[in-house]
Design a protein around this motif. Structure first.
Motif, PDB file in Angstrom:
ATOM      1  N   LEU A   1       0.038 -10.143 -67.884  1.00 50.82           N
ATOM      2  CA  LEU A   1      -0.014 -10.112 -69.339  1.00 50.82           C
ATOM      3  C   LEU A   1      -1.163  -9.239 -69.840  1.00 50.82           C
ATOM      4  O   LEU A   1      -2.216  -9.152 -69.211  1.00 50.82           O
ATOM      5  CB  LEU A   1      -0.159 -11.526 -69.888  1.00 50.82           C
ATOM      6  CG  LEU A   1       0.973 -12.498 -69.544  1.00 50.82           C
ATOM      7  CD1 LEU A   1       0.671 -13.877 -70.102  1.00 50.82           C
ATOM      8  CD2 LEU A   1       2.315 -11.977 -70.064  1.00 50.82           C
TER       9      LEU A   1
ATOM     10  N   GLN B   1      -1.198 -16.192 -78.407  1.00 51.71           N
ATOM     11  CA  GLN B   1      -1.283 -14.751 -78.186  1.00 51.71           C
ATOM     12  C   GLN B   1      -2.641 -14.384 -77.602  1.00 51.71           C
ATOM     13  O   GLN B   1      -3.685 -14.792 -78.115  1.00 51.71           O
ATOM     14  CB  GLN B   1      -1.074 -14.013 -79.509  1.00 51.71           C
ATOM     15  CG  GLN B   1      -0.950 -12.508 -79.368  1.00 51.71           C
ATOM     16  CD  GLN B   1      -0.660 -11.862 -80.708  1.00 51.71           C
ATOM     17  OE1 GLN B   1      -1.163 -12.295 -81.729  1.00 51.71           O
ATOM     18  NE2 GLN B   1       0.171 -10.818 -80.704  1.00 51.71           N
TER      19      GLN B   1
ATOM     20  N   GLN C   1       5.963 -18.296 -76.996  1.00 48.29           N
ATOM     21  CA  GLN C   1       5.340 -17.258 -77.812  1.00 48.29           C
ATOM     22  C   GLN C   1       4.558 -17.865 -78.983  1.00 48.29           C
ATOM     23  O   GLN C   1       4.692 -17.463 -80.128  1.00 48.29           O
ATOM     24  CB  GLN C   1       6.394 -16.263 -78.327  1.00 48.29           C
ATOM     25  CG  GLN C   1       7.085 -15.501 -77.212  1.00 48.29           C
ATOM     26  CD  GLN C   1       7.917 -14.349 -77.721  1.00 48.29           C
ATOM     27  OE1 GLN C   1       8.229 -14.249 -78.899  1.00 48.29           O
ATOM     28  NE2 GLN C   1       8.298 -13.460 -76.812  1.00 48.29           N
TER      29      GLN C   1
ATOM     30  N   SER D   1       0.058  -9.906 -75.740  1.00 52.61           N
ATOM     31  CA  SER D   1       1.145 -10.673 -75.153  1.00 52.61           C
ATOM     32  C   SER D   1       0.903 -12.160 -75.400  1.00 52.61           C
ATOM     33  O   SER D   1      -0.180 -12.575 -75.810  1.00 52.61           O
ATOM     34  CB  SER D   1       1.232 -10.392 -73.652  1.00 52.61           C
ATOM     35  OG  SER D   1       1.399  -9.013 -73.401  1.00 52.61           O
TER      36      SER D   1
END
Length: 653
Positions: free
Chosen positions: A98, A111, A108, A102
């Motif tokens: 990552l 972040q 999700q 990402s």
């Protein structure tokens, strides 16, 4: 579910606005410019201020994956199976692949704000830290739901931890105890071959070593921090995390300069750190030894050595006794430190800074390089007294939503004297705070409350002389003089029955680090501190409380139709019928005193809804005036049936 930031109402995840108060669940308000900002924005697009919720992610390479499926099951159970659906059947992406921007998790939500440093593929237990932005901050996490259930006694602490990473257990247990020094845990899961914990981000908090190095940091401040270390030791001992106190980089201070940890280290029960660690050093252990409180002496010695500060004999004696085994328990160690603090706080002691002042008259101080060679009988003493650094106050009254006139009245009389010297500032403060809730109808209640306040202010103006707190006899005499003034007015106007005017009273007096409270009726005084939380200091003078004092159960006492009828008030009767409750208090830590009429205290409003409004006020940055307005609005929203009055007094040491 989504928790409304305004009213804490629980909303479905699909809601864009709170079903209770209408607040946005997709945007937040910038604290600097009040612009609406999306929840997934780290900075305000208008002024650039920080808005987003940032967590510190602790990523640890796992030794095995035996709890990954269980963690998914526990997460599903905690959220009802829909609010946070982490599907363990999906093929996860390695976290090491990552990049900043990402997402750390498959949903999700979190972040990455920083690049990840690589971990060796065969190094189990290796870890890294990284900051993440919470793009769904109003959504409750499974860990938060679990802790909330524990705090409401809906389940035992151990019930749902069977499927949670062992690295998170200590955080969850200590968060259940709500100790402010422990960082709050937000979420935890296993992904591929790593454990992930999200905890409160304290990386920007002041490092304890930096505070130790500042010349103006006093001996007494250092002693209080040492005492706080012993308290944290006892807390951490229950979860085998005492090693958390042995990493200097891990020791931080909150905005009120109270000791706090940046993270927890879980130690083996058969391992002991060999020495205190400098900031940035990895925690080292020596197998085969039991961790004891002697390790705290090593931490303190390392702090003094690295900060190049000096200290006085009492502390060195404590270290010698620790090294020789004369102090066996943390309770004994804390008691010794508290005795030294009590000596420093005693009136008439010589004041001196540890390394800050150049005073040729001060006793010799000793550098801690050769601690073991010092003989106790050769040690000098440097003492520092304790006093207020600031005393702030504000008051506000409101008629409420149903009354046509305001029978409440309050008075504030504060005197602050400051002496500025090249190396110190001395604050001498005295405060008189009086709040009265009148009764007797129009042209009665407001007269009584104002007369009581003015009589008390005049009495103490004449009798409170010098720098000593008034005695209990003086306070009683002052209250009875206020009662007599109202009683005589009732007699002059030939008032009788319900037309006789009267008033409740709650009064706070502050002299330096001492306080006294007197009250008659059901107006209250609360005290808020970091250690003890919100406390109701006064007990209402009403029939229900009288019956409880006689041994009647509370539910029976308050089932009476006259349970809330006052048993005492100022004015309706002569001074022989008034018996004020008087109590003396020591201000031993930063404190917020809250004086309120029953328009604000009814229905346990402060206990249920006032916490978010009051806690920020323990910091100097919190506005007392703004908080009063918010409290009045809160009372009108939930009560509103009576006049509302409050006085806030912030005392910082």
């Amino acid at each position: 579910m989504l928790i409304c930031p305004q009213c804490a109402f629980e909303n479905p995840n699909t809601n864009k606005f709170c079903q209770s108060c209408g607040a946005s669940l997709t945007h937040q308000v910038c604290p600097q410019c009040s612009t609406e900002v999306p929840l997934n924005a780290q900075l305000c697009h208008h002024c650039g201020a920080k808005c987003g919720k940032v967590w510190q992610a602790i990523i640890v390479k796992s030794e095995n994956g035996d709890w990954g499926t269980k963690a998914g099951e526990a997460r599903e159970h905690s959220t009802g199976g829909q609010d946070d659906p982490k599907d363990s059947s999906q093929t996860p992406i390695s976290l090491l692949d990552l990049k900043p921007g990402s997402f750390l998790d498959q949903e999700q939500r979190y972040q990455l704000l920083e690049p990840l440093s690589p971990l060796e593929e065969n190094m189990s237990g290796a870890e890294m830290w990284v900051k993440v932005l919470d793009c769904q901050p109003y959504q409750i996490s499974p860990i938060e739901a679990m802790v909330a259930n524990q705090q409401q006694h809906l389940l035992l602490p151990a019930v749902e931890m069977r499927g949670i990473s062992p690295l998170a257990h200590a955080y969850i247990v200590l968060q259940y105890q709500t100790h402010p020094g422990i960082p709050a845990i937000h979420d935890a899961w296993q992904q591929y071959d790593t454990h992930v914990l999200l905890v409160e981000d304290r990386s920007n908090w002041q490092c304890l070593l930096e505070f130790w190095q500042v010349e103006t940091t006093s001996t007494l401040q250092i002693l209080h921090i040492m005492c706080e270390m012993t308290e944290l030791w006892s807390v951490l001992e229950t979860v085998n995390c005492r090693q958390s106190l042995l990493d200097l980089w891990n020791l931080r201070l909150d905005k009120d300069q109270r000791l706090a940890l940046q993270r927890l280290y879980v130690e083996s029960v058969n391992e002991e750190p060999g020495m205190a660690l400098s900031p940035g050093e990895k925690a080292a252990t020596i197998p085969g030894k039991v961790l004891t409180i002697q390790a705290l002496a090593q931490v303190w010695h390392s702090l003094f050595t690295q900060s190049q500060r000096t200290q006085f004999s009492s502390i060195i004696r404590v270290w010698q006794d620790l090294r020789l085994g004369k102090i066996q328990t943390v309770q004994e160690l804390r008691s010794r430190l508290q005795e030294i603090i009590a000596e420093l706080e005693a009136p008439g002691m010589t004041i001196a800074h540890t390394g800050a002042e150049k005073n040729t008259a001060a006793p010799t101080i000793i550098q801690l390089q050769n601690l073991e060679d010092i003989k106790a009988e050769d040690l000098p003493t440097v003492l520092r007294s304790m006093q207020l650094s600031s005393l702030e106050d504000a008051g506000l009254t409101d008629v409420g939503l149903q009354r046509h006139h305001n029978e409440d009245y309050f008075g504030i009389d504060t005197k602050i004297y400051k002496r500025e010297l090249p190396h110190k500032q001395v604050v001498e403060a005295r405060g008189l705070y009086v709040l009265c809730d009148g009764m007797g109808g129009h042209a009665g209640g407001e007269v009584a409350s104002e007369l009581a306040v003015n009589t008390l202010r005049q009495y103490f103006e004449e009798h409170w002389i010098g720098d000593q707190m008034p005695t209990e006899d003086m306070i009683n005499e002052a209250v009875r003089s206020a009662n007599q003034a109202i009683y005589e007015l009732n007699q002059q106007e030939a008032r009788s029955g319900t037309k006789r005017m009267g008033t409740t009273l709650v009064m706070l007096l502050i002299q330096g680090s001492k306080a006294a409270v007197a009250h008659v009726g059901d107006s209250r005084l609360y005290r808020l501190t970091h250690k003890r939380g919100l406390e109701q200091i006064t007990v209402d003078h009403e029939v229900g409380q009288r019956e409880i004092a006689r041994g009647v159960q509370a539910n029976i006492a308050y089932a009476r139709p006259d349970a809330y009828q006052l048993t005492q008030a100022l004015g309706p009767r002569d001074q022989n019928s008034v018996y004020p409750d008087v109590e003396f208090l020591d201000i031993t830590e930063d404190s917020l005193f809250i004086l309120v009429s029953d328009g604000l205290s009814d229905n346990d409003l402060l206990e249920s809804h006032g916490h978010n409004h009051l806690i920020p006020l323990l910091s100097c940055g919190g506005s007392l005036e703004q908080a009063l307005t918010e409290l009045i609005d809160l009372a009108n929203q939930h009560n509103g049936h009576d006049n509302i009055t409050a006085i806030l007094v912030r005392a910082k040491l």
